[in-house]
Design an enzyme around this catalytic site. Structure first.
Site, mmCIF file in Angstrom:
data_model
loop_
_atom_site.group_PDB
_atom_site.id
_atom_site.type_symbol
_atom_site.label_atom_id
_atom_site.label_comp_id
_atom_site.label_asym_id
_atom_site.label_seq_id
_atom_site.Cartn_x
_atom_site.Cartn_y
_atom_site.Cartn_z
ATOM 1 N N ASN A 279 37.150 -43.812 19.599
ATOM 2 C CA ASN A 279 36.355 -44.403 18.523
ATOM 3 C C ASN A 279 36.215 -43.385 17.402
ATOM 4 O O ASN A 279 36.238 -42.177 17.638
ATOM 5 C CB ASN A 279 34.956 -44.770 19.046
ATOM 6 C CG ASN A 279 34.114 -45.453 17.989
ATOM 7 O OD1 ASN A 279 34.583 -46.317 17.245
ATOM 8 N ND2 ASN A 279 32.842 -45.071 17.898
ATOM 9 N N HIS B 218 33.555 -42.233 14.437
ATOM 10 C CA HIS B 218 32.142 -42.407 14.072
ATOM 11 C C HIS B 218 31.843 -41.546 12.847
ATOM 12 O O HIS B 218 32.236 -40.369 12.813
ATOM 13 C CB HIS B 218 31.235 -41.999 15.238
ATOM 14 C CG HIS B 218 29.796 -42.227 14.946
ATOM 15 N ND1 HIS B 218 29.216 -43.486 14.968
ATOM 16 C CD2 HIS B 218 28.814 -41.368 14.575
ATOM 17 C CE1 HIS B 218 27.938 -43.379 14.630
ATOM 18 N NE2 HIS B 218 27.669 -42.111 14.380
ATOM 19 N N SER C 198 33.470 -37.892 13.518
ATOM 20 C CA SER C 198 33.904 -37.485 14.855
ATOM 21 C C SER C 198 34.815 -38.552 15.438
ATOM 22 O O SER C 198 34.523 -39.742 15.338
ATOM 23 C CB SER C 198 32.693 -37.363 15.809
ATOM 24 O OG SER C 198 31.674 -36.562 15.259
ATOM 25 N N ASP D 257 30.283 -44.914 28.694
ATOM 26 C CA ASP D 257 29.190 -45.893 28.690
ATOM 27 C C ASP D 257 27.978 -45.451 27.876
ATOM 28 O O ASP D 257 26.975 -46.150 27.829
ATOM 29 C CB ASP D 257 28.785 -46.255 30.132
ATOM 30 C CG ASP D 257 28.396 -45.020 30.933
ATOM 31 O OD1 ASP D 257 28.439 -43.912 30.373
ATOM 32 O OD2 ASP D 257 28.055 -45.185 32.114
ATOM 33 N N ASP E 81 28.387 -43.931 21.379
ATOM 34 C CA ASP E 81 28.760 -42.780 20.552
ATOM 35 C C ASP E 81 28.557 -41.455 21.295
ATOM 36 O O ASP E 81 28.352 -40.406 20.672
ATOM 37 C CB ASP E 81 27.969 -42.767 19.223
ATOM 38 C CG ASP E 81 28.247 -44.009 18.394
ATOM 39 O OD1 ASP E 81 29.385 -44.512 18.430
ATOM 40 O OD2 ASP E 81 27.320 -44.493 17.714
#
Ligand code: GRF
Length: 224
Positions: free
Chosen positions: A119, A121, A148, A154, A157
């Site tokens: 991901n 961010h 980042s 889980d 972020d």
């Protein structure tokens, strides 16, 4: 533990999940076309039918699917989450990229792609997780903001950090001008993180992601 194996004979197959305008998706598309990353983008999935990301994918000749998310606002219904995972598996996706995907993913999806979901961010994690990170940073008054790229687990972020880039906050910044400056770094960082994965240069050591300088050669001399 390896996040990505050694250098491949074949392109890594990517799948992207996106909910919005898709500028990070576009950076990934451009980097696959220019061969900056040795990867093939097989499919883009979105919870929003009107996502500009779907349009960008179709324009690039990439399969783009809208899969309605079900009745929840911040997550997918469990059986729909399975559909997302199946759509990716059916296309042999190895690495899943979240690019502005506005729903939290859970157990089955995470275990289906364990340590193979990234991901981007728009903050220097662990500061300012969650929504509107650039505004959070601006309101807090930090002098250095940034972005980042991290592995998804889980914790929202909260997964192991792969790469970060710092961006100065100037006196005349607004949340929007700061967000624009961070976005440019997001595009660069995300492409770089995917490239490192595809080159087999990421190793997970506890929650630290080690970046190997060269294929198979660990600069610190340790195992992975
Ligand atoms: C980016 O700021 C990204 O960091 C965050 O959502 C935004 C998506 O923008 N996760 P785009 O759709 O890639 O333009």
């Amino acid at each position: 533990m390896a996040v990505s194996g050694g250098r491949r004979a074949r392109d890594v197959v990517l799948g992207v999940l996106a909910s919005g305008r898709g500028t990070n998706l576009q950076a990934i598309i451009d980097a696959t076309i220019s061969r900056q990353i040795p990867a093939r983008l097989a499919v883009v999935l979105s919870d929003r039918e009107d996502a500009k990301a779907l349009e960008r994918a179709r324009e690039a000749g990439i399969e783009a699917l809208h899969i309605p998310p079900g009745r929840f606002k911040t997550k997918l219904e469990p059986e729909i989450e399975l559909k997302y995972a199946q759509a990716l598996k059916d296309r042999n996706v190895e690495l899943v990229l979240l690019a502005g995907f506005m729903r939290v993913l859970h157990g089955n999806f995470l275990s289906a792609f364990h340590n193979r979901i990234m991901n981007i961010h728009p903050s220097l994690l662990p500061s300012f997780p969650g929504l509107k990170a650039q505004t959070q940073a601006w309101e807090y008054g930090v002098k250095i903001a940034g972005c980042s790229v991290h592995l998804v687990n889980d914790m929202v972020d909260g997964g192991p950090i792969i790469l970060q880039a710092a961006v100065p906050v100037t006196e005349d910044d607004t949340p929007d001008t700061l967000a624009d400056r961070i976005l440019k770094e997001e595009h660069r960082c995300y492409v770089e993180a995917v490239r490192l994965y595809c080159e087999g240069r990421l190793r997970l050591d506890g929650r630290r992601v080690r970046v190997l300088a060269d294929h198979g050669a660990d600069p610190a001399g340790g195992g992975g």
